[in-house]
Design an enzyme around this catalytic site. Structure first.
Site, PDB file in Angstrom:
ATOM      1  N   HIS A 147       0.856  -1.185   0.000  1.00 32.35           N
ATOM      2  CA  HIS A 147       0.000   0.000   0.000  1.00 32.35           C
ATOM      3  C   HIS A 147       0.893   1.236   0.000  1.00 32.35           C
ATOM      4  O   HIS A 147       1.732   1.403   0.882  1.00 32.35           O
ATOM      5  CB  HIS A 147      -0.901   0.007   1.236  1.00 32.35           C
ATOM      6  N   GLY A 162       3.123   5.229   4.486  1.00 32.39           N
ATOM      7  CA  GLY A 162       2.491   5.895   5.610  1.00 32.39           C
ATOM      8  C   GLY A 162       1.048   5.443   5.733  1.00 32.39           C
ATOM      9  O   GLY A 162       0.477   4.881   4.786  1.00 32.39           O
ATOM     10  N   VAL A 166      -2.552  10.214   5.530  1.00 30.63           N
ATOM     11  CA  VAL A 166      -1.423  11.046   5.918  1.00 30.63           C
ATOM     12  C   VAL A 166      -1.060  12.052   4.826  1.00 30.63           C
ATOM     13  O   VAL A 166      -0.354  13.038   5.074  1.00 30.63           O
ATOM     14  CB  VAL A 166      -0.201  10.172   6.270  1.00 30.63           C
ATOM     15  N   LYS A 168      -0.307  10.945   1.211  1.00 27.10           N
ATOM     16  CA  LYS A 168       0.570  10.375   0.176  1.00 27.10           C
ATOM     17  C   LYS A 168       0.119  10.806  -1.221  1.00 27.10           C
ATOM     18  O   LYS A 168       0.924  11.262  -2.036  1.00 27.10           O
ATOM     19  CB  LYS A 168       0.567   8.838   0.271  1.00 27.10           C
ATOM     20  N   SER A 169      -1.159  10.637  -1.524  1.00 29.77           N
ATOM     21  CA  SER A 169      -1.662  10.962  -2.865  1.00 29.77           C
ATOM     22  C   SER A 169      -1.571  12.454  -3.148  1.00 29.77           C
ATOM     23  O   SER A 169      -1.220  12.862  -4.262  1.00 29.77           O
ATOM     24  CB  SER A 169      -3.109  10.479  -3.015  1.00 29.77           C
ATOM     25  N   ASP A 186      -1.858   3.896  -4.632  1.00 29.40           N
ATOM     26  CA  ASP A 186      -2.606   3.057  -3.691  1.00 29.40           C
ATOM     27  C   ASP A 186      -2.065   1.632  -3.591  1.00 29.40           C
ATOM     28  O   ASP A 186      -1.551   1.233  -2.561  1.00 29.40           O
ATOM     29  CB  ASP A 186      -4.092   3.031  -4.044  1.00 29.40           C
ATOM     30  N   GLU A 212      -6.914   8.716  -6.201  1.00 35.20           N
ATOM     31  CA  GLU A 212      -8.056   9.098  -5.379  1.00 35.20           C
ATOM     32  C   GLU A 212      -7.633  10.249  -4.470  1.00 35.20           C
ATOM     33  O   GLU A 212      -6.745  10.106  -3.621  1.00 35.20           O
ATOM     34  CB  GLU A 212      -8.527   7.922  -4.516  1.00 35.20           C
ATOM     35  N   ARG A 253      18.266  14.812  12.405  1.00 40.97           N
ATOM     36  CA  ARG A 253      18.466  16.163  11.892  1.00 40.97           C
ATOM     37  C   ARG A 253      19.755  16.307  11.083  1.00 40.97           C
ATOM     38  O   ARG A 253      19.964  17.309  10.418  1.00 40.97           O
ATOM     39  CB  ARG A 253      18.474  17.165  13.052  1.00 40.97           C
TER      40      ARG A 253
END
Length: 329
Positions: A147, A162, A166, A168-169, A186, A212, A253
């Site tokens: 996924h 993720g 969150v 991603k798309s 997806d 989507e 960091r």
């Protein structure tokens, strides 16, 4: 999900083009097209045709080149079919004749009797073997579905991971807007090729280039942004895990910590990017892609920074800067 079984018919129906095309045509034994391909290797049956069947690799695809065809013609002229019948006494997947050569009438007759598919190709033996080996390395490669979203950024294949929601798309959409390319959204199917390369593509080629977007719905990237905004598959070279910003978590960091993700036994470099309002994720991912390319070329920014700091400390300039400065209020 059960593993797909590959048959001779699947091999015959492969839609390949250019330097990948294998140009197969069935000339006999169509009832044998349902035979399963279980070994991704090719065998030249020259020794078998001469009568030596010890250690005969019968479970491989049998390739007949110029030498084998010349010997079959000799057997036909001498009226000897016993050797051919002995060959077909084994449960071989199929026989393929290269260089556009055709099997003899006796060979076709026996192949029809035992229901073994006989195929031909116009390609020379060496070229056909190279192409079929590439085909086998792909269809028999270990694979699974993940996924996430797979994009190409500055030539680097990046897998965005993720949890759901969150962003991603949305991040991938902004990258496409900035001129990068989408591979799959997806559901991404990954394959391990040659034991050290992970290739990713859409699990379903019909919908892989759709996205989507919550609040907007399904969009077609190739229609909205053009054919240059997509590609069919790409090697995964970097994994970017997007996660909600956790104020109690200590994030890297300096970039000196090396993280990797295991994909089908291959270690892929991985980074975590915390998500919170105000962070420009597409620009950060672009910088990560360029930094990964630099690492492949032998330059590591974090390592170089660390070495420069150590050299500065060793020269004594750091102590002078620290102890030689008077506090003023």
């Amino acid at each position: 999900m059960a593993e797909k079984k590959w048959t001779v018919l699947d091999l015959l129906n492969l839609d390949l083009s250019g330097h990948d095309a294998i140009n197969l045509r069935c000339v006999a034994g169509r009832r044998g097209l349902s035979r399963e391909l279980t070994v991704p290797e090719i065998n030249r049956p020259g020794l078998g045709l001469s009568g030596f069947y010890e250690a005969f690799a019968f479970n491989r695809v049998q390739l007949f080149g110029r030498g084998e065809v010349a010997y079959l013609n000799k057997l036909s002229q001498e009226g000897r079919t016993d050797t051919i019948r002995q060959l077909f006494s084994y449960q071989i997947p199929c026989c393929i004749f290269s260089s556009g050569r055709e099997p003899t009438a006796e060979f076709i007759e026996i192949a029809e009797e035992v229901s073994c598919a006989v195929l031909t190709t116009v390609l020379e033996s060496s070229e056909f073997m190279a192409r079929l080996t590439r085909v086998f390395s792909n269809i028999f490669a270990p694979h699974k579905t993940l996924h996430g979203v797979l994009v190409e950024v500055y030539g680097v294949g990046i897998m965005l991971g993720g949890h759901s929601g969150v962003g991603k798309s949305e991040t991938a959409l902004e990258l496409i807007e900035r001129g990068h390319r989408l591979v799959a959204d997806d559901i991404v199917e990954i394959r391990c090729v040659n034991g050290n390369t992970i290739l990713g593509r859409g699990a379903n080629s019909l919908i892989s280039h759709h996205m989507e977007i919550r609040g907007l719905g399904i969009i077609n990237i190739s229609q909205l942004y053009g054919i240059g905004a997509i590609r069919e598959q790409k090697e995964i070279q970097l994994v970017v895990e997007l996660e909600e910003w956790d104020p109690n978590k200590v994030y890297d960091r300096l970039g000196t910590a090396s993280r990797e993700m295991d994909m089908l036994g291959v270690k892929i470099p991985s980074i975590e990017i915390p998500v919170k309002p105000g962070r420009n994720l597409p620009i950060i991912i672009e910088a990560a892609a360029m930094n990964e390319r630099l690492k492949k070329m032998g330059y590591n920014s974090a390592r170089d920074f660390n070495q420069n700091i150590l050299k500065w400390i060793e020269t004594g300039d750091a102590q002078a800067a620290y102890y030689g400065t008077e506090d003023s209020y």
